[in-house]
Design an enzyme around this catalytic site. Sequence first.
Site, mmCIF file in Angstrom:
data_model
loop_
_atom_site.group_PDB
_atom_site.id
_atom_site.type_symbol
_atom_site.label_atom_id
_atom_site.label_comp_id
_atom_site.label_asym_id
_atom_site.label_seq_id
_atom_site.Cartn_x
_atom_site.Cartn_y
_atom_site.Cartn_z
ATOM 1 N N GLU A 258 -16.091 0.580 -13.493
ATOM 2 C CA GLU A 258 -15.234 0.930 -14.635
ATOM 3 C C GLU A 258 -13.801 0.757 -14.162
ATOM 4 O OE1 GLU A 258 -16.215 1.495 -17.558
ATOM 5 O OE2 GLU A 258 -18.185 2.432 -17.542
ATOM 6 N N CYS A 292 -7.307 4.713 -18.801
ATOM 7 C CA CYS A 292 -7.684 3.292 -18.768
ATOM 8 C C CYS A 292 -7.743 2.722 -20.181
ATOM 9 C CB CYS A 292 -9.021 3.126 -18.072
ATOM 10 S SG CYS A 292 -10.254 4.258 -18.706
HETATM 11 P P1 NDP Z 1 -8.093 3.259 -7.078
HETATM 12 O O1 NDP Z 1 -8.834 1.986 -7.266
HETATM 13 O O2 NDP Z 1 -6.919 3.255 -6.217
HETATM 14 O O3 NDP Z 1 -9.083 4.377 -6.496
HETATM 15 C C1 NDP Z 1 -10.294 4.717 -7.125
HETATM 16 C C2 NDP Z 1 -11.193 5.383 -6.098
HETATM 17 O O4 NDP Z 1 -11.593 4.423 -5.118
HETATM 18 C C3 NDP Z 1 -10.527 6.509 -5.334
HETATM 19 O O5 NDP Z 1 -11.470 7.527 -5.065
HETATM 20 C C4 NDP Z 1 -10.103 5.813 -4.068
HETATM 21 O O6 NDP Z 1 -9.902 6.690 -3.006
HETATM 22 C C5 NDP Z 1 -11.310 4.930 -3.824
HETATM 23 N N1 NDP Z 1 -11.096 3.807 -2.916
HETATM 24 C C6 NDP Z 1 -9.917 3.250 -2.535
HETATM 25 N N2 NDP Z 1 -10.154 2.201 -1.694
HETATM 26 C C7 NDP Z 1 -11.506 2.092 -1.566
HETATM 27 C C8 NDP Z 1 -12.374 1.212 -0.856
HETATM 28 N N3 NDP Z 1 -11.918 0.207 -0.137
HETATM 29 N N4 NDP Z 1 -13.713 1.395 -0.963
HETATM 30 C C9 NDP Z 1 -14.201 2.385 -1.742
HETATM 31 N N5 NDP Z 1 -13.433 3.263 -2.431
HETATM 32 C C10 NDP Z 1 -12.101 3.119 -2.355
HETATM 33 O O7 NDP Z 1 -7.774 3.779 -8.552
HETATM 34 P P2 NDP Z 1 -6.878 5.007 -8.970
HETATM 35 O O8 NDP Z 1 -7.446 6.262 -8.392
HETATM 36 O O9 NDP Z 1 -5.468 4.663 -8.685
HETATM 37 O O10 NDP Z 1 -7.153 5.059 -10.548
HETATM 38 C C11 NDP Z 1 -6.398 4.355 -11.483
HETATM 39 C C12 NDP Z 1 -7.149 3.127 -11.973
HETATM 40 O O11 NDP Z 1 -8.425 3.497 -12.449
HETATM 41 C C13 NDP Z 1 -6.449 2.462 -13.143
HETATM 42 O O12 NDP Z 1 -6.445 1.056 -12.973
HETATM 43 C C14 NDP Z 1 -7.336 2.822 -14.323
HETATM 44 O O13 NDP Z 1 -7.269 1.921 -15.391
HETATM 45 C C15 NDP Z 1 -8.687 2.864 -13.685
HETATM 46 N N6 NDP Z 1 -9.591 3.673 -14.496
HETATM 47 C C16 NDP Z 1 -10.590 3.056 -15.178
HETATM 48 C C17 NDP Z 1 -11.418 3.793 -16.013
HETATM 49 C C18 NDP Z 1 -12.543 3.158 -16.768
HETATM 50 O O14 NDP Z 1 -13.380 3.887 -17.285
HETATM 51 N N7 NDP Z 1 -12.631 1.852 -16.889
HETATM 52 C C19 NDP Z 1 -11.216 5.233 -16.205
HETATM 53 C C20 NDP Z 1 -10.166 5.769 -15.397
HETATM 54 C C21 NDP Z 1 -9.382 5.005 -14.584
HETATM 55 P P3 NDP Z 1 -8.408 7.232 -2.715
HETATM 56 O O15 NDP Z 1 -7.839 7.740 -4.010
HETATM 57 O O16 NDP Z 1 -8.676 8.334 -1.785
HETATM 58 O O17 NDP Z 1 -7.632 6.070 -2.189
#
Ligand code: NDP
Length: 523
Positions: A258, A292
């Site tokens: 997502e 999002c």
């Molecule tokens: P990120 O992609 O930065 O992080 C998402 C999660 O992935 C966090 O728990 C993060 O950990 C983790 N993560 C980071 N690097 C890795 C890796 N290499 N391997 C596995 N996990 C990893 O997103 P954000 O938290 O900044 O969220 C914002 C984004 O999410 C926006 O683009 C938004 O549109 C999208 N989003 C989409 C939704 C949907 O339903 N389609 C709903 C809500 C948000 P950590 O934070 O600790 O770095």
Amino acid sequence: MTTNTVESTPQAAPPRVERVAAEPQAGDEIVVHNPATGDVIGKVPVLSPAEVVALVERARKAQKAWGALTVEQRCNRLAPVKGLLLERLDDLAEAISRENGKTLQEAMTMELMVALELLQAYLKRAPEALAPRKLPIRLAKHRGSYLHYVPKGVIGIISPWNFPFSIPFGEVLFGLLAGNAVVIKPSEVTPLIALRLRELFVDAGIDPELLHVATGRGATGGALIEAGVGHICFTGSVATGRRVGEACGRALIPCTLELGGKAAAIVCADANLNRTAQALCWGAFGNHGQVCASVERVYVDERVFPELRDRVVAITRKLRQGNPMDDVDVGALTFPPQADKIRALLQDAKDKGAVFETGGIPEPGARFVAPTVLSNVHHGMRVMREESFGPLMPIQVVKDEAEAIRHANDSDLGLLGYVFSSDTERARHIAEQMQAGTVMVNDVLASYSMAETPWQGLKASGIGRTHSDDGLRDMCECRHVNYDRFSLGDRELWWYPYSPKTRGLFKRLMRFLYGSGLTGRLG
Ligand code: NDP
């Protein structure tokens, strides 16, 4: 309604790299802040890959007994979560608001009510949604086929900071209903609320070994993918989603992705402008624009642009912004570095001639970004093409709906789309031409709270879906059994030995089965 004019979905554009995951250090911990005040509100450890593997192993052991229960029994065991959640509404809303920066009202409606609705709907629906499904077979009437749904083992959930409760909640609930154990890797920005979520399930009587939280940074999420889970539910940015998809590909495990959105809202000349303006403001500024599905861009028919703009500006000017625990409409940015991205998009728009109807360019590292309405915008500006994830509403004037649809589809993202018109048939016709996983007519964001509907992205917005019966079934291995309803003797006609006689028989049979018209079939 269906149309013949729907365009197929083009391939996604190449990746844009955003955040990079750092390797965890021994004894490392995350300090959690209140984004509105900067106060420290807690600390959590950064789990090493070995610790993540150990959590997954513990979950796997507990899953054996849980997975052996019937779906009805699991529903009964999960039912107390609802009552406890209702008892803890205020407490949880405050915890969410304190850690995430959204207003108390948004914590109630966008997080806790979504969770309650998922519980209410799926504690009832799950047995039917997960019941074996008979498949009709045209050929081989002597055989029967059905699909049945078997737990995948341990589901890994990697969740973002913008909805730190409702996003992992839905996936935890569906994972457990489907008979799995679950390990959540919450965002490093909002890990405390994930711990509260686990506490809720455990206090409601769920085996504590069935649900774990692996706190840490990106590398901890990476470790979870390689820890032996049966499925990954990832919600986050496109850049990280690509890395997660690649890692799942290497581990050969399925994943639900997502990802980001750039939802377009199309406003037709016959729209109810009062309702439209209110919907657009809530859709663009709700949760500080960190959704999002946010209204990220508006295409309005030139005939109603001045009136729509004036209504939007009037509503926006009245919004009260401040500490989300106070009586305000717009809270704080959850993740302050986000302000720099918003600054860059707004500076680019300003340089290219955008008019700021409200708001302005925030200071570097700002904790609050004023709701900002832009006009005189075009697709040469980054703000019309890149996810801003902030409280921005750029409004572009179009001459007709064909131009609006063309602009709406001019994006590598395809999560949500919106259409505003008083003519439902017309609005649905436009909706069907928009390249988005969901298009809402005369409403915004709210389909997320409709548990039975899928939440799914097209193009670079994702793969798979959460919520809905299909989202629940995705938490299972879908296995197919094909059995004999009655026997046709010792052998099937197509088995050995082969002979000219059986070949001839099949030729006649194929003409009969697949030929057209009586003569063709009998000939
Ligand atoms: P990120 O992609 O930065 O992080 C998402 C999660 O992935 C966090 O728990 C993060 O950990 C983790 N993560 C980071 N690097 C890795 C890796 N290499 N391997 C596995 N996990 C990893 O997103 P954000 O938290 O900044 O969220 C914002 C984004 O999410 C926006 O683009 C938004 O549109 C999208 N989003 C989409 C939704 C949907 O339903 N389609 C709903 C809500 C948000 P950590 O934070 O600790 O770095």
